[in-house]
Design an enzyme around this catalytic site. Structure first.
Site, PDB file in Angstrom:
ATOM      1  N   ARG A   1       0.860  -1.183   0.000  1.00 49.82           N
ATOM      2  CA  ARG A   1       0.000   0.000   0.000  1.00 49.82           C
ATOM      3  C   ARG A   1       0.897   1.234   0.000  1.00 49.82           C
ATOM      4  NH1 ARG A   1      -2.524   0.571   5.266  1.00 49.82           N
ATOM      5  NH2 ARG A   1      -1.096   2.295   5.525  1.00 49.82           N
TER       6      ARG A   1
ATOM      7  N   HIS B   1      -3.576   4.542   4.804  1.00 48.18           N
ATOM      8  CA  HIS B   1      -4.786   3.706   4.772  1.00 48.18           C
ATOM      9  C   HIS B   1      -5.948   4.470   4.134  1.00 48.18           C
ATOM     10  CE1 HIS B   1      -7.849   0.888   6.063  1.00 48.18           C
ATOM     11  NE2 HIS B   1      -8.454   1.844   6.732  1.00 48.18           N
TER      12      HIS B   1
ATOM     13  N   TYR C   1       3.855   4.702  11.647  1.00 49.47           N
ATOM     14  CA  TYR C   1       4.123   3.266  11.767  1.00 49.47           C
ATOM     15  C   TYR C   1       5.010   2.672  10.680  1.00 49.47           C
ATOM     16  CZ  TYR C   1       0.013   3.198   8.636  1.00 49.47           C
ATOM     17  OH  TYR C   1      -0.872   3.427   7.620  1.00 49.47           O
TER      18      TYR C   1
HETATM   19  C1  LIG Z   1     -14.830  -6.028  11.467  1.00 52.30           C
HETATM   20  C2  LIG Z   1     -13.979  -4.803  11.259  1.00 52.30           C
HETATM   21  N1  LIG Z   1     -13.099  -4.448  12.199  1.00 52.30           N
HETATM   22  C3  LIG Z   1     -12.376  -3.316  12.077  1.00 52.30           C
HETATM   23  C4  LIG Z   1     -12.513  -2.528  10.982  1.00 52.30           C
HETATM   24  C5  LIG Z   1     -11.740  -1.220  10.865  1.00 52.30           C
HETATM   25  N2  LIG Z   1     -10.781  -1.301   9.786  1.00 52.30           N
HETATM   26  C6  LIG Z   1     -11.057  -0.826   8.557  1.00 52.30           C
HETATM   27  S1  LIG Z   1      -9.880  -1.185   7.464  1.00 52.30           S
HETATM   28  C7  LIG Z   1      -8.916  -1.957   8.610  1.00 52.30           C
HETATM   29  C8  LIG Z   1      -7.620  -2.586   8.190  1.00 52.30           C
HETATM   30  C9  LIG Z   1      -7.854  -3.636   7.151  1.00 52.30           C
HETATM   31  O1  LIG Z   1      -6.649  -4.126   6.689  1.00 52.30           O
HETATM   32  P1  LIG Z   1      -6.573  -5.181   5.510  1.00 52.30           P
HETATM   33  O2  LIG Z   1      -7.575  -6.263   5.688  1.00 52.30           O
HETATM   34  O3  LIG Z   1      -5.160  -5.599   5.381  1.00 52.30           O
HETATM   35  O4  LIG Z   1      -7.033  -4.371   4.224  1.00 52.30           O
HETATM   36  P2  LIG Z   1      -6.382  -3.062   3.568  1.00 52.30           P
HETATM   37  O5  LIG Z   1      -7.040  -1.884   4.234  1.00 52.30           O
HETATM   38  O6  LIG Z   1      -4.926  -3.107   3.803  1.00 52.30           O
HETATM   39  O7  LIG Z   1      -6.748  -3.119   2.142  1.00 52.30           O
HETATM   40  C10 LIG Z   1      -9.544  -1.911   9.855  1.00 52.30           C
HETATM   41  C11 LIG Z   1      -8.979  -2.437  11.097  1.00 52.30           C
HETATM   42  C12 LIG Z   1     -13.433  -2.945  10.001  1.00 52.30           C
HETATM   43  N3  LIG Z   1     -13.622  -2.245   8.879  1.00 52.30           N
HETATM   44  N4  LIG Z   1     -14.154  -4.075  10.162  1.00 52.30           N
END
Ligand SMILES: Cc1ncc(C[n+]2csc(CCOP(=O)(O)OP(=O)(O)O)c2C)c(N)n1
Lengths: 339, 369
Positions: free
Chosen positions: B245, B249, B258
């Site tokens: 990425r 975020h 981080y």
């Molecule tokens: C059940 C749930 N818990 C927490 C979140 C908050 N949240 C949104 S994105 C994220 C990180 C997700 O990381 P990843 O699965 O690696 O996907 P990326 O954003 O890197 O594409 C979090 C913790 C959420 N959307 N859903």
């Protein structure tokens, strides 16, 4: 250390500092971790990032990775892990990143966190704090604005609290962490950056409502970010000749009937204000309790001003969903003043 | 698995064949358009036109491949980060962005586009993907389902339940994990102790493959194979694409807290666009004129998107009540009437500029009914 019923706005103490609710929560966590070695803080992004709302900012740097740490991304895991930690002498404080992302943990919360104390006849207490940034008013997209209090409040065994000021955020979080029972600590996101005085020597017992404003004609009962709406409505109603009392419920369950009933009996009229959908809500429960206990004092039916019974609105429609001052004033006007 | 490295040099693989130049040219166009879309959306957030945008800048090869390997009858189950995949699948950029602009919770018709609503609660959509795929089998449809998620989402219980269901029912699903190394601030090492995310397939009894997520040819080849297997009745599989990425975020995130800037910079070298351009031009399938034509195409898309998002959208407050149930129950009729009355009174008040105003009748009726 003082235990007070109605914290006045600026206590004349030495430890008073003006800070945001976010900073007050951060301070409460740090102070609790200093006070008690068994307090652990964990969740998603609470370490290096300091939480998406920065409530845990600096805790890992100060207390180390064993005391404040990131977990794998799994709410049920976080919650169940906390149960085991609590079984073995720790005091876990967990952060659920947003209201609607706490739902995967629901099984653990309702089936175990809330019940283990009862089930074991008190042998296993669950001194767990579940911090949940909650509610709308911030223009967040779907799943970032739920008012989930009724789900928790409906579950016996949980204490559910919701501060509306930085002072309460500080004092109530300290009290929640010290509580031998599990506490769902709802943090109104909309208030994170609101400022106010915080006296770190003030301790607050959970289970007590607070009269925020005195008045003799009608009582507005509220909690979280709706308290400010109630106060604003009270100020307008005052200019229209109505004296409005405002009660901040603070602890949704077990709820402080005494303060609420006394206020309603004194004013004879009441409106409950909260942003969650109204059906089967905490507001509904409050109205029912008042109706049952204060009936002979009432000049009019107790009304409630809540969100509509629809999923929380997308940002562009939020203003139509959320209760506002006008809605509260309409409700006050409807309280049978002629009779 | 890699077919084309950072310099554009090819590496033969025994199992996976290089996709045709024709498909790779299509992929390259989609990469460039996807990059432009990502960067345009990030700019629109800064201008306040989008509430938020989780950019997939740097991950475009995964996005493009996920959509290009599907046939018309297939379904895509995306997350909030997969706007480029959605658009590449045929949803217009404006429709795809309705959610993030904030006018509604989703902006396209999933049945029409065969793109499920973008999922925000992590990993939850994977089970829906499995259910839909199973329904397709029951109905005798030729449908494969591509289910996307991130590395962080693989820690959720729903991820594991979805894989297990898929394997038990042998459904035609491809689980495609975009491992971009971070779940907001949490690096993969704190997410899993497994040697790779692809390894997780083993325990559920399905094949798992790890692929260079910045090599669009390799991602397409691996996904092609997984889709083919699913289509032929061979059941589900798990593909982990290793990517990065490049941006925070979302705009609300501060990634300097981080990760080191050097780490981010190092990944610029592995950009999925440069290597595909190098490969195609060495193969004589791409020219400088093609570049300018493509740049113009991307610019046209971006400026149409800007225009669309700069227009003020009229949201209809009645929408709050319209779709909650298939037909609107009486209590929501009453609540809408109450809101309508409020809005009319406000409008009248604003029109006259008069103080006071506002009857209390409707409020009383609503509360008593
Ligand atoms: C059940 C749930 N818990 C927490 C979140 C908050 N949240 C949104 S994105 C994220 C990180 C997700 O990381 P990843 O699965 O690696 O996907 P990326 O954003 O890197 O594409 C979090 C913790 C959420 N959307 N859903």
């Amino acid at each position: 250390m003082t235990l007070i019923d109605h914290p006045v706005h600026a206590p004349a103490a030495t430890n008073v500092e003006t800070m945001t609710m976010a900073a007050a929560l951060n301070r409460a966590l740090a102070d609790a971790m200093v006070a008690d070695e068994s307090v652990l803080m964990f969740g998603e992004d609470v370490g290096a990032l300091g939480g998406v709302f920065r409530i845990t900012d600096g805790l890992t740097a100060r207390f180390g990775e064993k005391r404040c740490f990131d977990t794998p991304l799994a709410e049920s895991g976080i919650m169940g892990f906390a149960v085991g930690l609590a079984m073995n002498g720790m005091r876990p404080v967990v952060e659920m990143q947003f209201d609607a992302f706490a739902y995967p943990a629901f099984e653990q919360v309702v089936s175990h966190v809330a019940k283990l104390g009862n089930r074991t006849r008190g042998a296993l207490r669950m001194p767990i704090v579940i911090r949940v940034p909650f509610g709308g008013g911030i223009g967040g997209v779907e799943h970032h604005c739920d008012s989930s209090e009724a789900y928790y409040a409906h579950t016996p065994g949980l204490t559910v609290v919701c501060p509306a000021t930085p002072q309460d955020a500080y004092s109530m979080l300290r009290a929640a962490i010290e509580s031998p029972d599990p506490v769902v600590f709802l943090e109104p996101k909309k208030l994170y950056w609101s400022k106010g005085p915080v006296d770190t020597s003030v301790r607050e017992a959970l289970g007590r409502a607070r009269t925020v404003r005195d008045g003799s004609d009608v009582t507005l009962i509220s909690y979280g970010s709706s308290v400010q709406i109630a106060l604003d409505a009270a100020a307008v109603a005052e200019t229209e000749g109505k004296s409005v009392r405002v009660v901040d419920v603070r602890t949704l369950t077990p709820c402080d009937d005494d303060t609420i009933f006394a206020a309603v009996r004194a004013t004879g009229r009441a409106v409950v204000v909260a942003e969650a959908a109204g059906f089967a809500s905490v507001a509904a429960e409050l109205v029912a309790r008042i109706q049952e206990n204060c009936f002979s004092f009432l000049e009019a039916p107790v009304l409630r001003v809540t969100g509509f019974d629809v999923p929380f609105a997308p940002p562009k429609l939020e203003k139509y969903y959320l209760p506002d001052v006008d809605r509260v004033l309409d409700a006050i006007d409807a309280l049978g003043w002629e009779s | 698995m890699q077919l084309i490295d950072e310099t554009g040099t090819t590496h033969a693989d025994d199992t996976y064949a290089m996709p045709s130049n024709e498909r790779l040219v299509a992929a390259y166009r989609a990469l460039v358009n996807g990059r432009r879309l990502n960067d345009q959306c990030s700019a629109l957030v800064r201008q306040g036109r989008l509430a938020v945008y989780p950019s997939s800048h740097g991950q475009e090869a995964c996005q493009v491949a996920a959509s290009l390997v599907l046939s018309e009858n297939d379904w895509l189950f995306p997350t909030y980060r997969d706007t480029v995949a959605i658009v590449n699948r045929g949803v217009t950029p404006e429709e795809a962005l309705v959610l993030l602009r904030g006018d509604w919770h989703s902006g396209y018709d999933p049945k029409h586009t065969r793109v499920a609503p973008q999922a925000t609660p992590l990993a939850t959509q994977l089970l829906h993907a499995v259910g839909l795929a199973h329904a397709a089998t029951l109905r005798g449809e030729d449908t494969v389902v591509m289910a996307l998620c991130g590395d962080g989402a693989t820690s959720e219980g729903d991820f594991h339940e979805a894989l297990n269901f898929a394997a038990v029912f042998m459904v035609p699903v491809v689980f495609f994990v975009q491992n971009n190394e971070f779940a907001i601030s949490v690096p993969l090492a704190k997410q899993t102790h497994a040697p790779s995310l692809a390894h997780k397939a083993i325990g559920y009894g399905m094949p798992g493959q790890r692929v260079d997520g910045n090599d669009v040819a390799a991602v397409m080849a691996v996904l092609d194979e997984a889709v083919e297997r699913a289509r032929g009745g061979g059941g589900p599989s798990l593909v982990e694409a290793h990517t990065y990425r490049m941006q925070a975020h979302t705009n609300a995130d501060d990634d300097t807290r981080y990760r080191e800037r050097d780490e981010v910079k190092a990944w610029v070298e592995r950009d999925p666009l440069t290597r595909m351009r190098a490969y195609l031009s060495a193969a004589g399938a791409w020219s400088a004129e093609d570049d300018s034509a493509l740049a113009a195409e991307a610019e046209t898309m971006a400026s149409a998107l800007r225009d669309a998002l700069n227009r003020e959208v009229e949201v209809d407050p009645e929408d709050l009540f319209r779709y909650v149930y298939a037909s609107r129950p009486a209590h929501l009729d009453r609540q809408w009437n109450k809101l309508k009355d409020e809005l009319e009174r406000t409008a009248a008040f604003e029109a006259t500029g008069a103080a006071g105003g506002g009857t209390t009748e409707s409020g009383t009726k609503e509360q008593k009914s």
